[in-house]
Design a protein around this motif. Structure first.
Motif, PDB file in Angstrom:
ATOM      1  N   ASN F   5       0.973  -1.439   0.019  1.00 14.50           N
ATOM      2  CA  ASN F   5       0.796   0.221   0.040  1.00 14.50           C
ATOM      3  C   ASN F   5       0.777   1.563   0.117  1.00 14.50           C
ATOM      4  O   ASN F   5       0.446   2.026   0.217  1.00 14.50           O
ATOM      5  CB  ASN F   5      -0.945  -0.452   0.818  1.00 14.50           C
ATOM      6  CG  ASN F   5      -0.449  -0.473   2.780  1.00 14.50           C
ATOM      7  OD1 ASN F   5       0.988  -0.084   2.479  1.00 14.50           O
ATOM      8  ND2 ASN F   5      -0.939  -0.055   3.546  1.00 14.50           N
ATOM      9  N   GLY F   6       1.789   1.202  -0.338  1.00 13.06           N
ATOM     10  CA  GLY F   6       2.959   2.357   0.148  1.00 13.06           C
ATOM     11  C   GLY F   6       2.941   2.832   1.230  1.00 13.06           C
ATOM     12  O   GLY F   6       3.219   2.318   1.704  1.00 13.06           O
ATOM     13  N   ASN F   7       2.912   4.281   0.523  1.00 10.87           N
ATOM     14  CA  ASN F   7       2.426   4.722   2.926  1.00 10.87           C
ATOM     15  C   ASN F   7       1.109   5.049   2.876  1.00 10.87           C
ATOM     16  O   ASN F   7       1.103   6.334   4.134  1.00 10.87           O
ATOM     17  CB  ASN F   7       3.767   5.966   2.155  1.00 10.87           C
ATOM     18  CG  ASN F   7       4.843   5.079   2.523  1.00 10.87           C
ATOM     19  OD1 ASN F   7       5.874   3.872   2.914  1.00 10.87           O
ATOM     20  ND2 ASN F   7       6.305   5.568   1.525  1.00 10.87           N
ATOM     21  N   ILE F   8       0.123   4.777   2.211  1.00 10.14           N
ATOM     22  CA  ILE F   8      -1.021   5.392   2.702  1.00 10.14           C
ATOM     23  C   ILE F   8      -1.497   4.908   3.694  1.00 10.14           C
ATOM     24  O   ILE F   8      -0.711   3.598   4.120  1.00 10.14           O
ATOM     25  CB  ILE F   8      -1.717   5.007   1.431  1.00 10.14           C
ATOM     26  CG1 ILE F   8      -1.394   5.291   0.488  1.00 10.14           C
ATOM     27  CG2 ILE F   8      -3.474   5.781   1.568  1.00 10.14           C
ATOM     28  CD1 ILE F   8      -1.758   4.537  -0.662  1.00 10.14           C
ATOM     29  N   THR F   9      -2.116   5.626   4.294  1.00 14.44           N
ATOM     30  CA  THR F   9      -2.517   5.139   5.541  1.00 14.44           C
ATOM     31  C   THR F   9      -4.303   5.093   5.126  1.00 14.44           C
ATOM     32  O   THR F   9      -4.988   6.688   5.175  1.00 14.44           O
ATOM     33  CB  THR F   9      -2.670   6.225   6.747  1.00 14.44           C
ATOM     34  OG1 THR F   9      -0.916   6.033   7.016  1.00 14.44           O
ATOM     35  CG2 THR F   9      -3.074   5.654   8.559  1.00 14.44           C
ATOM     36  N   PHE F  10      -4.858   3.706   5.126  1.00 13.97           N
ATOM     37  CA  PHE F  10      -6.215   3.480   4.848  1.00 13.97           C
ATOM     38  C   PHE F  10      -7.525   4.451   6.053  1.00 13.97           C
ATOM     39  O   PHE F  10      -8.269   4.374   5.583  1.00 13.97           O
ATOM     40  CB  PHE F  10      -6.528   2.849   4.282  1.00 13.97           C
ATOM     41  CG  PHE F  10      -6.211   2.384   3.106  1.00 13.97           C
ATOM     42  CD1 PHE F  10      -7.011   2.657   1.722  1.00 13.97           C
ATOM     43  CD2 PHE F  10      -4.477   1.757   2.955  1.00 13.97           C
ATOM     44  CE1 PHE F  10      -5.639   2.044   0.595  1.00 13.97           C
ATOM     45  CE2 PHE F  10      -3.512   1.286   2.316  1.00 13.97           C
ATOM     46  CZ  PHE F  10      -4.880   2.084   0.721  1.00 13.97           C
ATOM     47  N   ILE F  11      -7.283   4.188   7.290  1.00 15.44           N
ATOM     48  CA  ILE F  11      -7.433   4.184   8.397  1.00 15.44           C
ATOM     49  C   ILE F  11      -6.547   5.079   9.380  1.00 15.44           C
ATOM     50  O   ILE F  11      -6.373   4.977  10.247  1.00 15.44           O
ATOM     51  CB  ILE F  11      -8.460   3.298   8.585  1.00 15.44           C
ATOM     52  CG1 ILE F  11      -8.921   2.376   7.876  1.00 15.44           C
ATOM     53  CG2 ILE F  11      -9.127   3.149   9.679  1.00 15.44           C
ATOM     54  CD1 ILE F  11      -9.174   0.625   7.779  1.00 15.44           C
ATOM     55  N   ARG F  12      -7.720   5.631   9.949  1.00 13.70           N
ATOM     56  CA  ARG F  12      -6.868   6.793  10.722  1.00 13.70           C
ATOM     57  C   ARG F  12      -8.422   7.765  11.430  1.00 13.70           C
ATOM     58  O   ARG F  12      -9.319   7.967  11.716  1.00 13.70           O
ATOM     59  CB  ARG F  12      -7.300   8.491   9.774  1.00 13.70           C
ATOM     60  CG  ARG F  12      -5.639   8.882  11.052  1.00 13.70           C
ATOM     61  CD  ARG F  12      -5.336  11.099   9.787  1.00 13.70           C
ATOM     62  NE  ARG F  12      -4.344  10.954   8.711  1.00 13.70           N
ATOM     63  CZ  ARG F  12      -2.738   9.971   8.417  1.00 13.70           C
ATOM     64  NH1 ARG F  12      -2.395  10.280  10.373  1.00 13.70           N
ATOM     65  NH2 ARG F  12      -2.810  10.025   7.640  1.00 13.70           N
ATOM     66  N   ASP F  13      -7.903   7.223  12.952  1.00 19.94           N
ATOM     67  CA  ASP F  13      -9.195   7.706  13.845  1.00 19.94           C
ATOM     68  C   ASP F  13     -10.478   6.765  13.169  1.00 19.94           C
ATOM     69  O   ASP F  13     -11.107   7.328  13.706  1.00 19.94           O
ATOM     70  CB  ASP F  13      -9.049   8.732  13.660  1.00 19.94           C
ATOM     71  CG  ASP F  13      -8.106   9.657  14.112  1.00 19.94           C
ATOM     72  OD1 ASP F  13      -7.125   8.865  14.877  1.00 19.94           O
ATOM     73  OD2 ASP F  13      -7.873  10.708  14.041  1.00 19.94           O
ATOM     74  N   GLY F  14      -9.877   5.340  13.286  1.00 21.53           N
ATOM     75  CA  GLY F  14     -11.265   4.587  12.627  1.00 21.53           C
ATOM     76  C   GLY F  14     -12.244   5.779  11.911  1.00 21.53           C
ATOM     77  O   GLY F  14     -13.674   4.863  10.805  1.00 21.53           O
ATOM     78  N   VAL F  15     -11.869   6.385  11.030  1.00 25.24           N
ATOM     79  CA  VAL F  15     -12.582   6.668   9.617  1.00 25.24           C
ATOM     80  C   VAL F  15     -11.772   6.768   8.157  1.00 25.24           C
ATOM     81  O   VAL F  15     -10.236   6.831   8.614  1.00 25.24           O
ATOM     82  CB  VAL F  15     -12.219   8.280   9.785  1.00 25.24           C
ATOM     83  CG1 VAL F  15     -13.219   9.121   8.477  1.00 25.24           C
ATOM     84  CG2 VAL F  15     -13.561   8.932  11.164  1.00 25.24           C
ATOM     85  N   ARG F  16     -11.827   6.450   7.351  1.00 28.13           N
ATOM     86  CA  ARG F  16     -11.205   5.807   5.809  1.00 28.13           C
ATOM     87  C   ARG F  16     -10.981   6.969   5.422  1.00 28.13           C
ATOM     88  O   ARG F  16     -12.087   8.301   5.917  1.00 28.13           O
ATOM     89  CB  ARG F  16     -11.987   5.028   5.482  1.00 28.13           C
ATOM     90  CG  ARG F  16     -12.128   2.963   6.273  1.00 28.13           C
ATOM     91  CD  ARG F  16     -13.636   2.240   5.726  1.00 28.13           C
ATOM     92  NE  ARG F  16     -13.550   1.655   5.016  1.00 28.13           N
ATOM     93  CZ  ARG F  16     -14.388   1.255   4.408  1.00 28.13           C
ATOM     94  NH1 ARG F  16     -15.640   0.964   5.264  1.00 28.13           N
ATOM     95  NH2 ARG F  16     -14.412   0.540   3.048  1.00 28.13           N
ATOM     96  N   LEU F  17     -11.112   6.214   4.093  1.00 30.98           N
ATOM     97  CA  LEU F  17     -10.197   7.773   3.388  1.00 30.98           C
ATOM     98  C   LEU F  17     -11.511   8.637   2.547  1.00 30.98           C
ATOM     99  O   LEU F  17     -11.393   9.427   2.334  1.00 30.98           O
ATOM    100  CB  LEU F  17      -9.286   7.080   1.757  1.00 30.98           C
ATOM    101  CG  LEU F  17      -8.560   6.853   2.309  1.00 30.98           C
ATOM    102  CD1 LEU F  17      -7.556   5.868   0.980  1.00 30.98           C
ATOM    103  CD2 LEU F  17      -7.298   7.761   2.876  1.00 30.98           C
ATOM    104  N   ASP F  18     -12.904   7.697   2.549  1.00 24.49           N
ATOM    105  CA  ASP F  18     -13.444   8.529   1.797  1.00 24.49           C
ATOM    106  C   ASP F  18     -14.543   8.832   2.696  1.00 24.49           C
ATOM    107  O   ASP F  18     -15.982   9.262   2.956  1.00 24.49           O
ATOM    108  CB  ASP F  18     -14.511   8.035   0.614  1.00 24.49           C
ATOM    109  CG  ASP F  18     -14.812   6.561   1.770  1.00 24.49           C
ATOM    110  OD1 ASP F  18     -14.718   6.349   2.741  1.00 24.49           O
ATOM    111  OD2 ASP F  18     -15.816   5.760   0.421  1.00 24.49           O
ATOM    112  N   GLY F  19     -14.380   9.111   4.114  1.00 22.64           N
ATOM    113  CA  GLY F  19     -15.129   9.393   5.329  1.00 22.64           C
ATOM    114  C   GLY F  19     -15.929   8.523   5.541  1.00 22.64           C
ATOM    115  O   GLY F  19     -16.592   8.939   7.096  1.00 22.64           O
TER     116      GLY F  19
END
Lengths: 258, 246, 258, 246, 258, 246
Positions: F5-19
């Motif tokens: 996944n390269g260096n992408i973080t997909f989930i931050r604080d329980g929220v995904r890239l599209d919210g």
């Protein structure tokens, strides 16, 4: 693709099943006898002839340099193809692979790919330009049931004995294909609430539904495929997954680990 | 036939590259009844060639419009596995395999009693698992045994063998190197009573050499015929004893 | 691919044959009338319209630069194709060449190739990179029997009048295609023990077996092909070979030598 | 239509590159009954175009499900020989030949009395041996004569011809150069009584020029019709006298 | 490709027609209601969903760099394809385009090409080496008659909203596809001497003959195609051409001009 | 599953890239009866996926030999429009679409009462107009509604949804980025009473994660089922009121 089976034979098998038995005396979770001969095709970089009961599958691996995929420029490429040639079953017809052959090849391919069995990073020749292409060709010889597991077994057995033909292409010394994992596919069929592993051709004809589970050496799952027009309960699926992962261990130890 | 043999000498003191004499066959191995699903089958090795033949039928013809009212049709499918040759070949038939399928079918059809099975088909499938010059002859030999194993009534077994020409000399059963760089290739197939059901030739032969090559290939066929017969006999005995045990 | 022929016609021809005769009065070893017109297709580099009795075949030769085969890097390439278009016979169907068309093209091709008719070494442009590709396209117009010999004759006649189109591709002056031999195919059919050369469409329909023999200018043999579901004795084959080589000489002298 | 004619002048003093006037056809040659196997046939040259047409039928329809209970179906296969054009073309149909086959069939079908032959097929095959602009019209003209030669009942002969536009002028029967670099191409096909069975056009025409082009193409058709009729009459006389001799 | 229509429905429509009427109340030269939605497919460089009565056609435009044609080395390339997918009509079958789909694509293509709608000279990247390829893909969704005009309309509407994806291929900033003309196709059918524009599916099934006329913004004609097994008189053709050019103006003004 | 996944973080604080939360579906839109020619149809959006499904039948089977004497056969054709993906795809089926067509058919067939319609066929066609991970599940959901719209008797609606794994966490309904760079993808299809008619998986899951993923996908199915039901109800009401007005 299931074979035709007479009603009498079907009744017989069904009644046996109700009594917890199979026609050849196996337990429901017991595979048929397995034999694996490798190195049988001298012209291939790797090969294996797998027999699973009466089922026979030949897998050949050929390698040649080629272009990488645009989205993985420094990794080798795997191409898996299955030929369900009409020699192997009265149900198979000549011509390009139909949906059964395509599904078979794609499931075997995903098992190899998703398990990371082949170290694709070790198959880069010139990044972005030239990598090794690994052709896995599955040739069904005798379809007496469960060609999925036999093909999958043949593929990994052939890969394990594959030599990268570097010399032939002026790319240095030959070396063994780098293998990182040994995925094993185990397929069960469901019929009348009963789940049986490694169905023979009559059992396959009787059942509506199959589930293939592919597991890694560490016991994790890298592939699942239901096929057929029946249904499975969640519990049946979980149970098949559990048995598949356990049985795979035994086969891996007995036949494939170095 | 490239005729361009570089500087290789193929025959030295009457002995060929692989140690054979000019009139010697490569080692042959035949196993009968190797497949469960097929009605008849045969695995055969001729030198480095490895082929499997299966026979299905007589059975119903699909598509229907191919069916003949007074006899069975015969189909023959010669197919090479992708991994059977040095450079991987794309799966599926090419022009060469269409031609070989045709001449192989025509090599076998003369001895099959097709009139016994009107409106039906006898399907012969040959898979080449490893190729090393002579796959068509190996395929025909295996198919012939598979037909017998399937119980298809035949006037006799067909046997096939090639002769070639290397270093100006006619040789029996050319292997890959002799085929690639030799001066001629002449495969035949014959009935047990000597009628020729297949003959093809390319390369460069005088009329005399042509006759020599035909004669030599016939001698080869004679030897192979004995091996075919023995394999069928062994299979028969084996089934007999299995039946008696049961 | 044989045409349907009525039983009455068959009996008639058979009875004639028993008396040593053919319907059109020819001797058994005598070909029908031959005519060859070359240069008929201005857009092709070489062309010939061959009539053999009522059989008509057009052959066109086109040339263009292309890549050599990996195993003969300094030699030109020959590609032979035959179209058995449905215009030519009620037995022909539209679609890609079937086994009859493929066999026809491959036998003609082998005759040209094995006889060394075309000096392929003279068709190298840049060794290993660019050579002349010679396309021999056989277009059957009217199949009244023995399209094999007509096609083979058309191919060599067209090649003999082919000009290498060097100028068009900026490769110097045009020059005649270098030809080194003139292979001639002669086909006989067998029926009821009788061997007849250059069968017409009814004779072909009656016979089970054909033998094509291709010979060089020096009388040696460069190609043989049996086709059909009948058998031939060794003696019949030898006799056909002898007559084929003799007859070929006459045709070569009359029509094709300069 | 590239419309980009470089600096070529196509018409000088009312005379075209090949010496024709704007309303002049290229030389035409028609031979009837040139093939033995076909039920009807015709060889035609229009300038440098060389086409052969053959008609088979009415005959049985294969595959069966295409058959129509109340009429014959008509099939038309336009095919170019590989060697018919400057750069060798791959054998087999391409998108262009599918379209031309369709519009050519639709150009002929209106005059064929298909209701006379229910459940059967009339097959028309056109082979282009040499192409030089106008192969579809030459093919339709040849096919029309071949249909008559085959004795297929028709309301009348179909005749086809194109008009084009070069140097801003409407011209009859454009040849290759005029077609490649001209400003429009408009082929039509008509019945003897003037109904239009095919019309296509591409390029750039005002409504007036469109009408001019249609009128001119019709005049061309009229001339070709006479040549078609004469060729059929000659053939008929020839067969009559052959019959009387016999 | 015409649909089957019952005899009763046919009689009904025919009788209406004799009284100068159509089933949906339109005048003979009046098209059905038109709606055009553009930009509906975000993954395409341009797109349009056209409804013409109940007929629905989606057109997507994709662009990518590629090689120019040998005879126009400094111009972009247009490739038009039509998929008559079986979802859109019981008359359509899966498989590669048949003659109806091919004719449709080729007529739409000629309209775009011959009108000079796309400024191909503006699509050259490196002369002789790299140009933009414009793929116009027509996807029929619901064939309720006259997919020709709907497809043609969809093609130009999609082109008018196409962005050249230069950035994606490292070729500078994106810019709108340069459009120079707006060709409009108008199709009429003929039946029993009556000419009707924009036929619905029943009218199409009834009629033998169609004429499509494509005109430019300046009122000149850039494409004509008759299809079907009927005939047209010269006068009918002239009349259809006149009405088509006039009607096209209205549609161009209402829907497509900026 | 590239797993890279390269260096992408997909989930931050329980929220995904599209919210979205990990157990949240993308927005869904369903329209029933969008096509006139088909017997039943459905347009569906699931996030950026746009698919149309049509059902034809029960109708006659062509070619005939496919017909079954005791039940209807079901055919399913999954097809992607050329313009539905980033890089234009060549029209026509590829190996992926053959497999998806097969498993999708097998996902729906268990609830279709095929025995009601012997010797006939029920054809399901799904066109993907825009693709963004999850086209097979969107296609099955749309097809299920289209079957109901066509009045095909079914035991219940099939609903399909995928779970995935990104950043080591099981997530519902992965979108394109999560699918491309995630660690696993597991689509299922279920009946209203919970039987599983489709399950596939690739990537890397422990047995525990596997169970989590199945549970989560089931929850997703439950939510989609309500949307499918509502869309069908709305359509029914709409037709009712249209009928009453008439």
């Amino acid at each position: 693709m299931s074979s035709v089976i007479s009603e009498i034979r079907k009744d017989y098998l069904y009644n046996l099943m109700l009594r917890g038995q199979r026609a050849d005396g196996r337990a429901f979770d017991q595979p048929r006898e397995i034999s694996i001969k490798t190195g049988v095709i001298r012209k291939a970089e790797g090969s294996a002839l797998v027999t699973l009961g009466d089922t026979q599958v030949m897998v050949g691996v050929k390698m040649q340099p080629g272009e990488p995929f645009p989205d993985s420029l420094d990794r080798g490429v795997i191409v898996t193809n299955a030929e369900l040639v009409p020699l192997a079953s009265p149900m198979f017809e000549p011509g390009p692979p139909n949906e059964f052959g395509i599904e078979l090849a794609r499931v075997v391919d995903r098992g190899v790919r998703e398990s990371g069995a082949v170290d694709l990073a070790g198959l880069c020749i010139t990044p972005g330009e030239k990598v090794w292409i690994v052709f896995i060709d599955i040739h069904i010889l005798d379809d007496c049931g469960n060609i999925m597991d036999a093909s999958s077994l043949g593929a990994i057995a052939a890969l394990l004995t594959t030599t990268v033909p570097a010399k032939k292409f002026g790319l240095g010394e030959d070396y063994p294909l780098p293998i990182k994992d040994i995925p094993i596919a185990m397929t069960a069929v469901e019929f009348g609430g009963v789940v049986m592993f490694d169905a023979d051709v009559d059992e396959e004809a009787m059942a509506d539904t199959k589930l293939t589970v592919i597991s890694r050496a560490d016991g994790t799952i890298c592939g699942v495929q239901k096929s057929g027009t029946g249904v499975l309960s969640q519990e049946q699926i979980y149970r098949i997954v559990d048995i598949a992962c356990e049985n795979a261990k035994g086969i891996r130890e007995k036949f494939l680990e170095v | 036939m490239q005729g361009n043999n570089g500087n290789i000498t193929f025959i030295r003191d009457g002995v060929r590259l692989d140690g054979r004499r000019v009139d010697e066959l490569r080692p042959i191995k035949i196993e009968v009844g190797v497949l469960s699903r097929a009605d008849g089958s045969c695995y055969m090795e001729m030198g480095d060639n490895k082929v499997v033949a299966a026979v299905y039928g007589p059975r119903e013809v699909h598509p229907r419009h191919l069916q003949e009212v007074s006899r069975a049709i015969v189909r023959y499918r010669y197919n090479m596995a992708s991994f059977s040759v040095e450079e991987r070949r794309r799966p599926g038939p090419d022009r060469r395999s269409y031609e070989l399928s045709k001449v192989s079918r025509e090599a076998l059809e003369p001895v099959i009693l097709t009139s016994y099975f009107p409106r039906s088909v006898i399907d012969i499938f040959v898979e080449v698992l490893q190729a090393d010059a002579g796959t068509r002859t190996a395929g025909i030999n295996a198919a012939s045994v598979a037909l017998a194993d399937a119980g298809i009534p035949m006037k006799g077994l067909i046997t096939s063998c090639a002769a070639g020409k290397v270093d100006g000399q006619v040789v029996l059963d050319p292997m890959k190197e002799e085929d690639n760089f030799g001066q001629a290739d002449l495969p035949i197939a014959i009935t047990p009573w000597g009628d020729i059901t297949l003959i093809q030739m390319d390369g460069d032969l005088s009329r005399d050499e042509f006759r020599q090559a035909v004669e030599l290939a016939r001698i080869g066929c004679g030897k192979i015929y004995e091996i075919q017969r023995k394999a069928l006999l062994d299979r028969y005995c084996q089934m007999e004893s299995a039946a008696q045990e049961a």
